[in-house]
Design an enzyme around this catalytic site. Structure first.
Site, short mmCIF file in Angstrom:
data_model
loop_
_atom_site.label_atom_id
_atom_site.label_comp_id
_atom_site.label_asym_id
_atom_site.label_seq_id
_atom_site.Cartn_x
_atom_site.Cartn_y
_atom_site.Cartn_z
N GLU A 1 -8.35 5.84 -4.14
CA GLU A 1 -7.23 4.95 -4.47
C GLU A 1 -7.21 4.61 -5.96
O GLU A 1 -8.24 4.31 -6.56
CB GLU A 1 -7.31 3.67 -3.65
CG GLU A 1 -6.10 2.79 -3.88
CD GLU A 1 -6.11 1.54 -3.04
OE1 GLU A 1 -5.06 1.26 -2.45
OE2 GLU A 1 -7.14 0.86 -2.98
N LYS B 1 5.16 8.85 1.35
CA LYS B 1 5.32 7.74 2.29
C LYS B 1 6.77 7.62 2.73
O LYS B 1 7.69 7.86 1.95
CB LYS B 1 4.88 6.42 1.64
CG LYS B 1 3.41 6.40 1.27
CD LYS B 1 3.03 5.14 0.55
CE LYS B 1 1.53 5.17 0.21
NZ LYS B 1 1.15 4.03 -0.61
N ARG C 1 2.30 -6.37 -2.84
CA ARG C 1 1.27 -5.36 -2.54
C ARG C 1 1.54 -4.15 -3.42
O ARG C 1 2.61 -3.59 -3.40
CB ARG C 1 1.31 -4.98 -1.06
CG ARG C 1 0.94 -6.14 -0.13
CD ARG C 1 0.87 -5.67 1.32
NE ARG C 1 0.64 -6.77 2.24
CZ ARG C 1 -0.55 -7.21 2.60
NH1 ARG C 1 -1.64 -6.64 2.12
NH2 ARG C 1 -0.66 -8.22 3.44
N GLN D 1 -0.74 9.56 9.16
CA GLN D 1 -1.24 8.19 9.33
C GLN D 1 -0.06 7.23 9.27
O GLN D 1 0.83 7.39 8.43
CB GLN D 1 -2.23 7.85 8.22
CG GLN D 1 -2.78 6.43 8.30
CD GLN D 1 -3.83 6.16 7.23
OE1 GLN D 1 -4.67 7.00 6.96
NE2 GLN D 1 -3.79 4.97 6.65
N TYR E 1 4.74 2.12 7.29
CA TYR E 1 4.96 3.33 6.50
C TYR E 1 4.09 4.46 7.01
O TYR E 1 2.94 4.28 7.36
CB TYR E 1 4.80 3.11 5.00
CG TYR E 1 3.61 2.34 4.52
CD1 TYR E 1 2.52 2.99 3.96
CD2 TYR E 1 3.60 0.95 4.59
CE1 TYR E 1 1.44 2.27 3.49
CE2 TYR E 1 2.52 0.22 4.12
CZ TYR E 1 1.44 0.90 3.57
OH TYR E 1 0.37 0.18 3.11
N ASN F 1 0.87 3.09 8.89
CA ASN F 1 0.34 1.79 8.47
C ASN F 1 1.33 0.70 8.82
O ASN F 1 2.55 0.93 8.83
CB ASN F 1 0.08 1.77 6.96
CG ASN F 1 -0.94 2.79 6.54
OD1 ASN F 1 -1.89 3.08 7.26
ND2 ASN F 1 -0.76 3.36 5.37
N LYS G 1 -7.90 -7.38 -6.31
CA LYS G 1 -7.92 -5.96 -6.68
C LYS G 1 -6.61 -5.56 -7.37
O LYS G 1 -6.62 -4.87 -8.40
CB LYS G 1 -8.15 -5.10 -5.43
CG LYS G 1 -8.14 -3.60 -5.68
CD LYS G 1 -8.37 -2.83 -4.40
CE LYS G 1 -7.08 -2.78 -3.62
NZ LYS G 1 -7.10 -1.87 -2.48
N ASP G 2 -5.48 -5.99 -6.82
CA ASP G 2 -4.19 -5.63 -7.41
C ASP G 2 -3.95 -6.32 -8.75
O ASP G 2 -3.34 -5.75 -9.64
CB ASP G 2 -3.05 -5.94 -6.44
CG ASP G 2 -3.00 -4.97 -5.27
OD1 ASP G 2 -3.76 -3.98 -5.27
OD2 ASP G 2 -2.20 -5.22 -4.34
N HIS H 1 0.09 1.19 -5.70
CA HIS H 1 -1.03 2.06 -5.34
C HIS H 1 -0.63 3.52 -5.26
O HIS H 1 0.51 3.84 -4.93
CB HIS H 1 -1.59 1.65 -3.96
CG HIS H 1 -1.96 0.21 -3.87
ND1 HIS H 1 -1.65 -0.55 -2.77
CD2 HIS H 1 -2.62 -0.62 -4.72
CE1 HIS H 1 -2.11 -1.79 -2.95
NE2 HIS H 1 -2.70 -1.85 -4.13
N GLU I 1 16.02 6.01 16.06
CA GLU I 1 14.86 6.88 15.83
C GLU I 1 14.36 6.56 14.43
O GLU I 1 15.12 6.64 13.47
CB GLU I 1 15.27 8.35 15.86
CG GLU I 1 15.39 8.95 17.20
CD GLU I 1 15.68 10.45 17.13
OE1 GLU I 1 15.64 11.05 18.20
OE2 GLU I 1 15.96 11.00 16.06
N HIS J 1 3.28 3.08 -5.34
CA HIS J 1 4.16 2.36 -4.43
C HIS J 1 3.70 0.91 -4.29
O HIS J 1 2.50 0.63 -4.27
CB HIS J 1 4.14 3.03 -3.05
CG HIS J 1 4.84 2.22 -2.01
ND1 HIS J 1 4.17 1.59 -0.98
CD2 HIS J 1 6.15 1.90 -1.86
CE1 HIS J 1 5.05 0.94 -0.23
NE2 HIS J 1 6.26 1.11 -0.73
#
Length: 188
Positions: free
Chosen positions: A143, A72, A60, A48, A132, A50, A167-168, A63, A30, A119
């Site tokens: 963001e 998360k 990544r 949500q 996640y 992802n 962007k990162d 953020h 599970e 994260h």
């Protein structure tokens, strides 16, 4: 192994060991059960899910969302990642500190990261599929982020080149983020 949860060096970030049932056919687990996870202290409503697929050395993050913060629950379906959470909560006793865990399809661990943390992760295997669960929907206008190699935070990433989005790469250092753009510490 029974479902269990352990605090990390930052006690609000939790390492979860789900129940895994293995036999000659493979395994079953599970990945989330609201009442059982709530009993361990993860009593959030996730809204949500992802899924990301990345190749080796992809980094990544880091953020966070400010006005609609996300907690998360991170899992790796395939591969291995170095998963990082940085405490950005103003007033927190662990403000500016980071914690990391290696998550993989072999250890099947999950990392719970509460609201107010940045994260990110770096892929250590040839590829990695990461899922996640989030407690808020993604809002691009909300963001925010922290640059991955901020020397004042000092995350000890794995050696090697990193593959980042433009962007990162352009995210600010912690000392350049105005206080109003950082979450506040509030006990859950």
């Amino acid at each position: 192994m029974a479902l269990m949860c352990m605090p990390t060096e930052i006690p609000d970030v939790l390492l979860v060991h789900p129940d895994v049932f293995e036999d000659q056919r493979g395994f079953f687990m599970e990945t989330f059960n609201a009442p059982r996870y709530a009993a361990l202290g993860i009593d959030r409503a996730f809204v949500q899910d992802n899924y990301s697929h990345s190749r080796r050395h992809t980094l990544r993050g880091l953020h966070y969302q400010l006005r609609h913060p996300q907690a998360k629950l991170v899992s790796v379906v395939w591969g291995t990642v170095f998963d990082v959470a940085v405490d950005l909560r103003r007033g927190s006793p662990t403000f500016g500190r980071w914690v990391a865990q290696v998550l993989s399809d072999e250890n099947r661990c999950q990392l719970f990261i509460p609201e107010g943390f940045a994260h990110g992760f770096c892929v250590l295997s040839d590829r990695a599929d990461v899922t996640y669960k989030c407690t808020e929907v993604y809002r691009p206008e909300d963001e925010c982020g922290l640059v991955w190699n901020d020397p004042t935070v000092g995350i000890e990433w794995a050696e090697g080149d990193k593959l980042l989005s433009p962007k990162d790469e352009a995210l600010p250092r912690l000392d350049a983020i105005p206080a109003a753009r950082l979450p506040r510490f509030a006990r859950q």
